[in-house]
Design an enzyme around this catalytic site. Structure first.
Site, mmCIF file in Angstrom:
data_model
loop_
_atom_site.group_PDB
_atom_site.id
_atom_site.type_symbol
_atom_site.label_atom_id
_atom_site.label_comp_id
_atom_site.label_asym_id
_atom_site.label_seq_id
_atom_site.Cartn_x
_atom_site.Cartn_y
_atom_site.Cartn_z
ATOM 1 N N LYS A 83 0.855 -1.189 0.000
ATOM 2 C CA LYS A 83 0.000 0.000 0.000
ATOM 3 C C LYS A 83 0.893 1.242 0.000
ATOM 4 O O LYS A 83 1.881 1.286 0.749
ATOM 5 C CB LYS A 83 -0.861 -0.055 1.261
ATOM 6 C CG LYS A 83 -1.922 0.994 1.389
ATOM 7 C CD LYS A 83 -2.764 0.701 2.638
ATOM 8 C CE LYS A 83 -3.954 1.618 2.762
ATOM 9 N NZ LYS A 83 -4.812 1.275 3.917
ATOM 10 N N SER A 106 -9.365 0.389 3.047
ATOM 11 C CA SER A 106 -8.656 1.304 2.177
ATOM 12 C C SER A 106 -7.455 0.654 1.484
ATOM 13 O O SER A 106 -6.871 1.265 0.592
ATOM 14 C CB SER A 106 -8.163 2.507 2.988
ATOM 15 O OG SER A 106 -7.234 2.097 3.984
ATOM 16 N N SER A 151 -9.294 -1.713 7.361
ATOM 17 C CA SER A 151 -8.768 -1.424 6.020
ATOM 18 C C SER A 151 -7.968 -2.555 5.386
ATOM 19 O O SER A 151 -7.729 -2.534 4.180
ATOM 20 C CB SER A 151 -7.907 -0.160 6.056
ATOM 21 O OG SER A 151 -8.724 0.971 6.059
#
Lengths: 69, 527
Positions: B82, B157, B181
């Site tokens: 990420k 996310s 997330s």
């Protein structure tokens, strides 16, 4: 003082009234939840008590786990 | 792209094959790069990729082995993360326009530990803007797509991490998990997602969102893969004072039997409500545990409904504090929904914030008494719904958008607020071919029991070996889909921004002009 004015003067953030309607309601609702739940807590409880609870739970869990290893 | 080849392997397998020189890192990396390039036009899961650097690193790993040096456990294995883990000298955009040009001057501890184990870091992956979002929408980067059906969201996310891992384009990825997330996109994309115990994995060099709740997350195809990554990155770090010096379970802990373990099933909150298909698949997973010899224990958990609203206060206040300078100075550079989620944090009185932190103890004590006095882990759905379509969940900052988004965190936020470890495991596919996951929540620092339970289930069901259809699509079909997506793009670019009336493209141009050539924020709201 309105929220919008407070934000502008204290936080120095430009305010969009449209965006702030919901947060103002959410703030009030959250306050009510906190007040209801807080009635169950003894006087003098603090955020650091969470750390003690957490550590105690971890110890208990690990002690219980040990014989099975 | 029709033959899964090395993409069909798990991380543990591919690491062993590279170590034994049955496969070369450079061949594996080349296959991963090809797959990333193949899926990205359809999934928008990659933010940055340097193929040449990745192949050079793979070549170095192969030469290390050829020299007979003792390899790290992940030597030559391609991973990607990420885009919020800092690497010195490399851009880290955090899914935002504000930090699009941010180049950190130090490397996150989690990345350093993976480097030390020999892993390759071949790409920066898509995420919700500043990790605020459960769907995978991103007004700045464009929306990510679900590899099982590109009309649907991948979850957020850590959207890019879950999508790329699901396709076998990388063998594992770091995400973050503040309210779910890592677990939410893992469930929507059919992969394993771990939120470790608070204090388990260093957050040094990880973009902060909410200091008292944030965790790093791990996303992998199998439980075994997830456990190996966890073993490498977990542990005390003097650079992050919130990390704890507790023993980290070794991979061997994964293979214990589940016979005699007690699995709690909630009678309240977590199923209030849940989509019928989710309920059925998650219920099936309970039956599997029962058939494996685990004892199923129904529990009713007092106060659990307080966890999510109290956490909202904590996260809102901490996030608004972290973003304070940007909210004052660069507000117009936020996406509309991100801004609308950050602003409420400025409205809570300090007493309310401290109240919320204080009440964590009560909610945890009630959870302990209800669950851990009777069971080893709590079993719940990960998401109460199936992945919605990108279009239906594109709510922006429209009135009531938080009411729409709140159920996304219904099942994941309690473990976040209480700092407990939790893992999301694929529970199968629905009739429409969309993934569904279940979650197990454990005692602090007892990830080993979660791995044990999850691994036993995985061995019994083998959902982890499924690859999504986007991976086997023919090149023609992929091109057709990419053309359709390209036709969609001008419409997104042409949407007028709610605040200014300008289109996104016009706004971008104006902001670039206003910022001048430097444009970058050297430090951002980051440690």
């Amino acid at each position: 003082m309105r929220w919008a004015d407070w934000l502008r003067t204290v936080q120095a953030v430009e305010v969009d009234e449209r965006l702030l309607c919901e947060p103002a309601r959410a703030s009030a609702a959250a306050g009510e939840i906190a007040r209801r739940a807080a009635r169950d807590l003894p006087f003098g409880t603090s955020p650091t008590d969470f750390v003690r609870e957490f550590a105690g739970l971890a110890q208990a869990g690990l002690a219980e786990e040990a014989p099975r290893e | 792209m029709t033959d899964p080849g090395v993409a069909g392997l798990g991380l543990v397998e591919v690491a062993a094959k590279i170590r034994s020189r049955e496969l070369s890192s450079i061949d594996v990396t080349r296959a991963c790069l090809e797959r990333l390039n193949g899926i990205n036009p359809r999934l928008n899961c990659v933010v940055g990729l340097d193929a040449e650097a990745a192949l050079q690193a793979a070549d170095l790993a192969d030469r290390t082995l050829a020299r007979g040096q003792v390899p790290g456990p992940l030597l030559g294995v391609p991973l990607a993360h990420k885009d919020m883990f800092y690497r010195s000298g490399r851009r880290t955009g955090c899914g935002s326009r504000i930090l699009a040009d941010f180049v950190p001057d130090y490397t996150a501890t989690a990345l350093r530990r993976l480097d030390d184990a020999g892993a390759l870091d071949i790409a920066r992956l898509h995420m919700s803007e500043f990790a605020l979002g459960a769907t995978g929408h991103n007004e700045i980067l464009g929306h990510a797509r679900n590899p099982w059906n590109v009309e649907h969201v991948p979850g957020g996310s850590s959207s890019g991490s879950a999508a790329a891992v699901a396709c076998g384009a990388v063998y594992g990825a770091l995400g973050s998990d503040t309210g779910g997330s890592a677990r939410q996109p893992a469930a929507f994309c059919g992969v394993v997602g771990l939120k470790p115990t608070f204090g388990r994995i260093s957050r040094h060099g990880m973009m902060p969102l909410s200091s008292s709740v944030d965790s790093a997350g791990i996303i992998a195809r199998t439980v075994e893969d997830c456990a190996l990554l966890f073993e490498v990155v977990a542990g005390h770090d003097p650079r992050d004072p919130t990390t704890v010096d507790q023993p980290v379970p070794r991979l061997g802990a994964v293979s214990r039997t589940v016979r005699g373990l007690r699995v709690a099933v909630p009678e309240n909150y977590f199923y209030d409500p849940v989509a019928p298909e989710v309920s059925a698949l998650v219920g099936d997973s309970v039956s599997v545990f029962k058939s494996l010899g685990a004892e199923i224990v129904p529990v009713r958990i007092p106060s659990i409904e307080l966890a999510s609203p109290l956490m909202s206060i904590v996260v809102a206040v901490e996030a608004a504090t972290i973003h304070g300078r940007f909210l004052r100075e660069r507000r117009e550079e936020y996406g509309a929904q991100t801004l609308a989620r950050l602003l409420p944090g400025l409205l809570y009185p300090a007493t309310r914030y401290v109240e919320a932190l204080t009440l964590r103890q009560k909610v945890l004590a009630d959870f302990r008494e209800a669950v851990f006095s009777r069971a080893d882990a709590l079993h719940t759905p990960t998401m109460p719904m199936l992945p919605p379509t990108v279009a239906e969940s594109d709510v922006g900052d429209r009135a009531g958008f938080m009411t729409y988004l709140a159920p996304f965190g219904q099942c994941t936020r309690p473990a976040s607020f209480l700092g407990l470890p939790a893992i999301s495991v694929p529970a199968g596919l629905t009739r429409q071919g969309l993934p569904c996951g279940f979650q197990m929540i454990g005692r602090p620092f007892d990830e080993a029991t979660l791995f044990t339970l999850a691994h036993a289930y995985e061995r019994e069901t083998r959902f982890a070996r499924l690859l999504p259809p986007v991976c086997s699509e023919t090149r023609d079909a992929a091109d057709r889909r990419a053309r359709a997506a390209a036709l969609d793009e001008p419409r997104r670019e042409g949407i007028a921004h709610a605040d200014t009336g300008h289109t996104h493209r016009e706004r971008d141009q104006a902001l670039r002009a206003a910022r001048g050539p430097e444009g970058c924020e050297p430090r951002g709201p980051c440690r």
